[in-house]
Design a protein around this motif. Sequence first.
Motif, mmCIF file in Angstrom:
data_model
loop_
_atom_site.group_PDB
_atom_site.id
_atom_site.type_symbol
_atom_site.label_atom_id
_atom_site.label_comp_id
_atom_site.label_asym_id
_atom_site.label_seq_id
_atom_site.Cartn_x
_atom_site.Cartn_y
_atom_site.Cartn_z
ATOM 1 N N ILE A 171 183.073 82.367 -14.388
ATOM 2 C CA ILE A 171 183.009 82.080 -15.941
ATOM 3 C C ILE A 171 182.101 80.596 -16.033
ATOM 4 O O ILE A 171 181.478 80.625 -16.956
ATOM 5 N N GLU A 172 182.021 79.842 -14.766
ATOM 6 C CA GLU A 172 181.323 78.596 -15.102
ATOM 7 C C GLU A 172 179.891 78.952 -14.884
ATOM 8 O O GLU A 172 179.060 78.333 -15.667
ATOM 9 N N LYS A 177 178.376 81.700 -15.600
ATOM 10 C CA LYS A 177 177.855 82.587 -16.831
ATOM 11 C C LYS A 177 177.597 81.445 -17.958
ATOM 12 O O LYS A 177 176.619 81.692 -18.661
ATOM 13 N N ASP A 178 178.613 80.404 -18.269
ATOM 14 C CA ASP A 178 178.246 79.402 -19.187
ATOM 15 C C ASP A 178 177.087 78.607 -18.679
ATOM 16 O O ASP A 178 176.330 78.390 -19.695
ATOM 17 N N LYS A 205 173.968 78.344 -21.245
ATOM 18 C CA LYS A 205 173.120 77.200 -21.901
ATOM 19 C C LYS A 205 171.810 77.276 -21.476
ATOM 20 O O LYS A 205 170.975 76.935 -22.234
#
Length: 93
Positions: free
Chosen positions: A33-34, A36-37, A41
């Motif tokens: 998830i990190e 992917k974020d 960005k």
Amino acid sequence: MEGYQTFDAIGAVVVGGVIIVSVNIRYRQKTYIEKKDLILKAGWLAGLALFLIYMGLILSGALVTPFLIPTFPEPNSSPDWRPKPWAPMAIYS
């Protein structure tokens, strides 16, 4: 997809792959998830940068084009004909 033939779409796929590999190598300890974020960005930042660049090119083209189009006198016009600042588009009518 025709576009402006600048290969932005193909380049985006290649650069996107490089970003994904680079994030996976550099941030091994981060969760999916990190990562992917972070990639999301980066994509938004790149998209914003391309938007600003293309809007700047469009604006500069719109501002400079009237000065680059030659103005010609109309046939049978008076000898004291002078180009007017609003006349460049008259050659298209």
